[in-house]
Design an enzyme around this catalytic site. Structure first.
Site, PDB file in Angstrom:
ATOM      1  N   HIS A  22     -54.018   6.064 -26.634  1.00 44.55           N
ATOM      2  CA  HIS A  22     -54.894   5.503 -27.674  1.00 44.55           C
ATOM      3  C   HIS A  22     -56.217   6.259 -27.656  1.00 44.55           C
ATOM      4  O   HIS A  22     -56.899   6.327 -26.632  1.00 44.55           O
ATOM      5  CB  HIS A  22     -55.101   4.007 -27.432  1.00 44.55           C
ATOM      6  CG  HIS A  22     -53.856   3.209 -27.711  1.00 44.55           C
ATOM      7  ND1 HIS A  22     -53.492   2.107 -26.973  1.00 44.55           N
ATOM      8  CD2 HIS A  22     -52.899   3.392 -28.661  1.00 44.55           C
ATOM      9  CE1 HIS A  22     -52.358   1.628 -27.476  1.00 44.55           C
ATOM     10  NE2 HIS A  22     -51.969   2.388 -28.487  1.00 44.55           N
ATOM     11  N   ALA A  23     -56.572   6.795 -28.824  1.00 41.32           N
ATOM     12  CA  ALA A  23     -57.663   7.770 -28.909  1.00 41.32           C
ATOM     13  C   ALA A  23     -58.991   7.250 -28.380  1.00 41.32           C
ATOM     14  O   ALA A  23     -59.724   7.950 -27.702  1.00 41.32           O
ATOM     15  CB  ALA A  23     -57.807   8.206 -30.365  1.00 41.32           C
ATOM     16  N   ARG A  24     -59.315   6.004 -28.705  1.00 44.75           N
ATOM     17  CA  ARG A  24     -60.663   5.497 -28.410  1.00 44.75           C
ATOM     18  C   ARG A  24     -60.856   5.076 -26.965  1.00 44.75           C
ATOM     19  O   ARG A  24     -61.964   4.724 -26.565  1.00 44.75           O
ATOM     20  CB  ARG A  24     -60.922   4.298 -29.315  1.00 44.75           C
ATOM     21  CG  ARG A  24     -59.964   3.138 -29.071  1.00 44.75           C
ATOM     22  CD  ARG A  24     -59.988   2.162 -30.223  1.00 44.75           C
ATOM     23  NE  ARG A  24     -59.044   1.065 -30.022  1.00 44.75           N
ATOM     24  CZ  ARG A  24     -58.765   0.162 -30.945  1.00 44.75           C
ATOM     25  NH1 ARG A  24     -59.338   0.233 -32.121  1.00 44.75           N
ATOM     26  NH2 ARG A  24     -57.922  -0.820 -30.697  1.00 44.75           N
ATOM     27  N   ARG A  49     -57.640   4.605 -33.012  1.00 43.22           N
ATOM     28  CA  ARG A  49     -56.655   4.281 -31.973  1.00 43.22           C
ATOM     29  C   ARG A  49     -55.394   5.165 -32.031  1.00 43.22           C
ATOM     30  O   ARG A  49     -54.863   5.581 -31.013  1.00 43.22           O
ATOM     31  CB  ARG A  49     -56.243   2.809 -32.166  1.00 43.22           C
ATOM     32  CG  ARG A  49     -55.006   2.343 -31.411  1.00 43.22           C
ATOM     33  CD  ARG A  49     -54.709   0.892 -31.792  1.00 43.22           C
ATOM     34  NE  ARG A  49     -53.421   0.424 -31.310  1.00 43.22           N
ATOM     35  CZ  ARG A  49     -53.236  -0.227 -30.163  1.00 43.22           C
ATOM     36  NH1 ARG A  49     -54.245  -0.453 -29.349  1.00 43.22           N
ATOM     37  NH2 ARG A  49     -52.042  -0.651 -29.804  1.00 43.22           N
ATOM     38  N   TYR A  86     -49.288  -9.992 -24.951  1.00 42.40           N
ATOM     39  CA  TYR A  86     -48.734 -10.239 -26.288  1.00 42.40           C
ATOM     40  C   TYR A  86     -47.473  -9.421 -26.392  1.00 42.40           C
ATOM     41  O   TYR A  86     -47.296  -8.424 -25.681  1.00 42.40           O
ATOM     42  CB  TYR A  86     -49.723  -9.886 -27.412  1.00 42.40           C
ATOM     43  CG  TYR A  86     -50.449  -8.559 -27.262  1.00 42.40           C
ATOM     44  CD1 TYR A  86     -49.816  -7.350 -27.517  1.00 42.40           C
ATOM     45  CD2 TYR A  86     -51.787  -8.525 -26.881  1.00 42.40           C
ATOM     46  CE1 TYR A  86     -50.480  -6.144 -27.396  1.00 42.40           C
ATOM     47  CE2 TYR A  86     -52.472  -7.326 -26.752  1.00 42.40           C
ATOM     48  CZ  TYR A  86     -51.802  -6.133 -27.016  1.00 42.40           C
ATOM     49  OH  TYR A  86     -52.465  -4.939 -26.886  1.00 42.40           O
ATOM     50  N   GLU A 126     -54.735  -1.589 -17.690  1.00 40.20           N
ATOM     51  CA  GLU A 126     -55.806  -1.704 -18.686  1.00 40.20           C
ATOM     52  C   GLU A 126     -57.094  -1.671 -17.867  1.00 40.20           C
ATOM     53  O   GLU A 126     -57.361  -2.581 -17.081  1.00 40.20           O
ATOM     54  CB  GLU A 126     -55.693  -3.023 -19.475  1.00 40.20           C
ATOM     55  CG  GLU A 126     -54.430  -3.136 -20.326  1.00 40.20           C
ATOM     56  CD  GLU A 126     -54.508  -2.410 -21.664  1.00 40.20           C
ATOM     57  OE1 GLU A 126     -55.529  -1.752 -21.941  1.00 40.20           O
ATOM     58  OE2 GLU A 126     -53.538  -2.509 -22.429  1.00 40.20           O
ATOM     59  N   HIS A 144     -54.604   2.774 -19.930  1.00 38.10           N
ATOM     60  CA  HIS A 144     -55.240   2.346 -21.180  1.00 38.10           C
ATOM     61  C   HIS A 144     -56.532   1.607 -20.834  1.00 38.10           C
ATOM     62  O   HIS A 144     -56.860   1.395 -19.673  1.00 38.10           O
ATOM     63  CB  HIS A 144     -54.307   1.392 -21.943  1.00 38.10           C
ATOM     64  CG  HIS A 144     -53.128   2.042 -22.576  1.00 38.10           C
ATOM     65  ND1 HIS A 144     -52.948   2.112 -23.937  1.00 38.10           N
ATOM     66  CD2 HIS A 144     -52.042   2.658 -22.035  1.00 38.10           C
ATOM     67  CE1 HIS A 144     -51.818   2.743 -24.222  1.00 38.10           C
ATOM     68  NE2 HIS A 144     -51.241   3.085 -23.069  1.00 38.10           N
ATOM     69  N   SER A 145     -57.250   1.191 -21.863  1.00 41.90           N
ATOM     70  CA  SER A 145     -58.348   0.261 -21.651  1.00 41.90           C
ATOM     71  C   SER A 145     -58.333  -0.715 -22.817  1.00 41.90           C
ATOM     72  O   SER A 145     -57.839  -0.378 -23.891  1.00 41.90           O
ATOM     73  CB  SER A 145     -59.681   0.990 -21.550  1.00 41.90           C
ATOM     74  OG  SER A 145     -60.113   1.494 -22.794  1.00 41.90           O
TER      75      SER A 145
HETATM   76  O1  0X9 Z   1     -51.134  -2.830 -27.162  1.00 44.22           O
HETATM   77  C1  0X9 Z   1     -51.020  -1.846 -26.420  1.00 44.22           C
HETATM   78  O2  0X9 Z   1     -50.431  -0.829 -26.768  1.00 44.22           O
HETATM   79  C2  0X9 Z   1     -51.597  -1.888 -25.008  1.00 44.22           C
HETATM   80  N1  0X9 Z   1     -52.892  -2.479 -25.012  1.00 44.22           N
HETATM   81  S1  0X9 Z   1     -54.150  -1.688 -25.680  1.00 44.22           S
HETATM   82  O3  0X9 Z   1     -55.266  -2.601 -25.764  1.00 44.22           O
HETATM   83  N2  0X9 Z   1     -54.597  -0.511 -24.727  1.00 44.22           N
HETATM   84  O4  0X9 Z   1     -53.756  -1.178 -26.945  1.00 44.22           O
HETATM   85  C3  0X9 Z   1     -50.702  -2.729 -24.154  1.00 44.22           C
HETATM   86  C4  0X9 Z   1     -49.295  -2.209 -24.026  1.00 44.22           C
HETATM   87  C5  0X9 Z   1     -48.641  -3.104 -23.104  1.00 44.22           C
HETATM   88  N3  0X9 Z   1     -47.356  -2.851 -22.653  1.00 44.22           N
HETATM   89  C6  0X9 Z   1     -46.559  -3.913 -22.610  1.00 44.22           C
HETATM   90  N4  0X9 Z   1     -46.834  -4.952 -23.378  1.00 44.22           N
HETATM   91  N5  0X9 Z   1     -45.561  -3.859 -21.780  1.00 44.22           N
HETATM   92 ZN    ZN Z   2     -54.334   1.417 -25.269  1.00 46.86          ZN
END
Ligand code: 0X9
Ligand code: ZN
Length: 507
Positions: free
Chosen positions: A163-165, A221, A336, A358, A285-286
């Protein structure tokens, strides 16, 4: 291959976010979030049980916010001054490609690549620049492979900036490479780890998006497909198209037109499948201070859930011992639902233990991707402790998950064919499926609605970690020695001593 013409004017001033607030909504109703998103708000982060969502809310959506029943708290009234400060600070620094100050601040793509080159040139005996592939706009996706021991020893893959940001992931992963390489032969724990385990580090999986986030839109993103972008972390073939991914190009979690339609996702898959020795993938990620593991697409646990949780707990314990920052381990779906994520694919189709840290900050303060650069070194140090736990796990000969055979976790109604690997023992290699034969149960909400609480209580925010990630960890008396508890024994007892089936599949 040269970089192709980009669809945006590189000379134009970057997008401004004047008057955009960051708000926290407690116990949000999905329909309230959906209404805010359709009015222009963007979800930045999400905390599992008790649910809380951070939104960036543009001025035109603030009235709607006032009218919602949900409890909302403004964390940052206007993000633009922070962005101006970041930009001014980075402009002052000028090009820095190596040297002691490299991790003082965030660095652009050219600097990251130059830093990898400098590391490889300075340590030719244990490093090699690797090519993962090429982005949509023709930028190389580059990494550095570190191996000090036997060529056929187990290896780990560490990646950032899908994710870019999420700039902290870029710097953290680059810093991990730097520390591992520079401290080999000096730091006993790193030397032991690298003598037993190879580590491949790829700091920027989404170079087009990263460049765009530096030059045009700080909160970008996705990749840059058609100027609207595809969320690479919804584009992977395993369970592509399911809940928590969107079929609408303008949405932040747009999955793309087909599984692995995006060159960045396809390149990562091919790269992973070409490595015979990989046992784990960590995709940084963050933000949120979480340590996620599969599944993302369903709330059903994987058959290896106990092993995932035990190995995640071992990592977060070691990480907390460094600066007191508590990361919460949990199955990704508890945050989620998210279908088509890289970690599900890496586990299911490549047979790897897959984790998604994260990074900072946690959810107690004003969450954001724009953080004080003083977080870079601290985040690097604490994530290094987690990597050393994984390296020890890998070097103990503990095996990656056996994902062959019928998938008893498949709740899609597609039967065992949608399981991780088929009965022939061949990887299903779903990226070959360009037929679009996928589930169509699109849930356009982002994040997906199902966010049950983690087992036990959320334990973040213990008071030692600070809040908001805006400040340095100062005066922490914590040890930098990762804790080595009875977890290794526990993991072995939980059945991680398995056949190295996933690896033999690819030979
Ligand atoms: O939504 C996403 O892609 C990730 N969070 S973010 O805030 N960095 O975008 C979470 C991905 C999580 N992986 C799983 N749900 N297994
Ligand atoms: Zn991410």
């Amino acid at each position: 291959m040269g970089v192709v013409t980009v669809a945006w004017n590189a000379n134009a001033a970057p997008r401004r976010y004047d008057g955009h607030a960051i708000v926290r909504i407690e116990a949000p109703q999905p329909e309230e979030i959906a209404a805010l998103v359709s009015a222009g708000a963007v979800i930045l982060g999400d905390r599992p049980g008790p649910d809380s969502v951070h939104l960036r809310v543009p001025p035109q959506a603030k009235a709607m916010l006032a009218a919602t029943a949900a409890v909302a708290e403004t964390l940052v009234a206007d993000v633009q001054p922070g962005l101006d400060a970041e930009r001014a600070r980075l402009a002052l620094v000028g090009p820095v490609t190596h040297g002691a100050s490299f991790f003082d601040d965030f660095r652009d793509l050219a600097a990251i690549n130059a830093h990898l080159d400098a590391l490889a040139a300075a340590h030719p005996g244990i490093t090699e620049i690797v090519s993962v592939g090429t982005s949509l706009e023709g930028r190389p996706i580059r990494g550095i492979a570190i191996r000090a021991g036997a060529a056929d020893g187990p290896s780990l893959l560490l990646t950032g900036t899908m994710h870019a940001r999420e700039w902290l992931s870029t710097m953290t992963v680059t810093c991990l490479a730097d520390t591992l390489i520079s401290e080999h032969g000096a730091d006993p724990a790193i030397t032991t780890a690298l003598d037993a385990v190879g580590i491949i580090v790829v700091p920027v999986l989404n170079p087009d998006g990263y460049v765009y986030s530096w030059e045009a839109e700080r909160y970008w993103r996705k990749n840059r497909r058609d100027g609207v972008g595809v969320d690479l972390n919804r584009n992977f073939p395993f369970e592509w198209g399911g809940e928590g991914s969107s079929g609408i190009p303008e949405e932040e979690n747009y999955r793309g037109t087909a599984p692995a339609s995006e060159p960045e996702a396809a390149a990562l898959m091919a790269f992973i499948l070409a490595q015979d020795t990989l046992v784990a993938h960590v995709d940084y990620h963050s933000y949120g201070q979480l340590l996620l593991y599969p599944w993302g697409y369903t709330s059903t646990p994987t058959r290896d859930a106990a092993e995932f949780q035990a190995l995640a707990e071992a990592q977060v314990d070691a990480m907390a011992a460094v600066h007191g920052r508590q990361y919460l381990p949990l199955q990704g779906s508890e945050l989620y639902l998210a279908a088509g994520v890289a970690d599900d694919w890496a586990y299911a189709d490549a047979g790897l233990m897959a984790f998604v840290p994260e990074l900072r900050p946690d959810f107690e303060g004003p969450g954001d991707f724009v953080v004080d650069p003083s977080n870079i070194r601290g985040t690097c140090e604490e994530t290094l402790a987690g990597v050393l736990v994984l390296a020890e796990w890998a070097s103990e000969g503990l095996e990656p998950p056996d994902t062959t055979g019928a998938d008893d976790t498949d709740t899609t109604g597609q039967g065992t064919e949608s399981g991780p690997t088929d009965s022939t023992g061949e990887s299903t290699s779903s990226n070959a499926d360009t037929t679009g034969a996928v589930t169509t149960s699109a849930d356009n909400s982002f994040p997906g609605g199902e966010a049950g609480g983690p087992p036990g209580d959320s334990s973040e925010g213990d008071g030692t970690g600070g809040s908001g990630g805006a400040t340095e960890d100062e005066g922490c008396s914590c040890t930098t020695e990762p804790r080595r508890g009875p977890w290794l024994l526990m993991l072995a007892m939980l059945g991680l001593l398995r056949r190295r089936r996933a690896l033999t599949l690819r030979q």
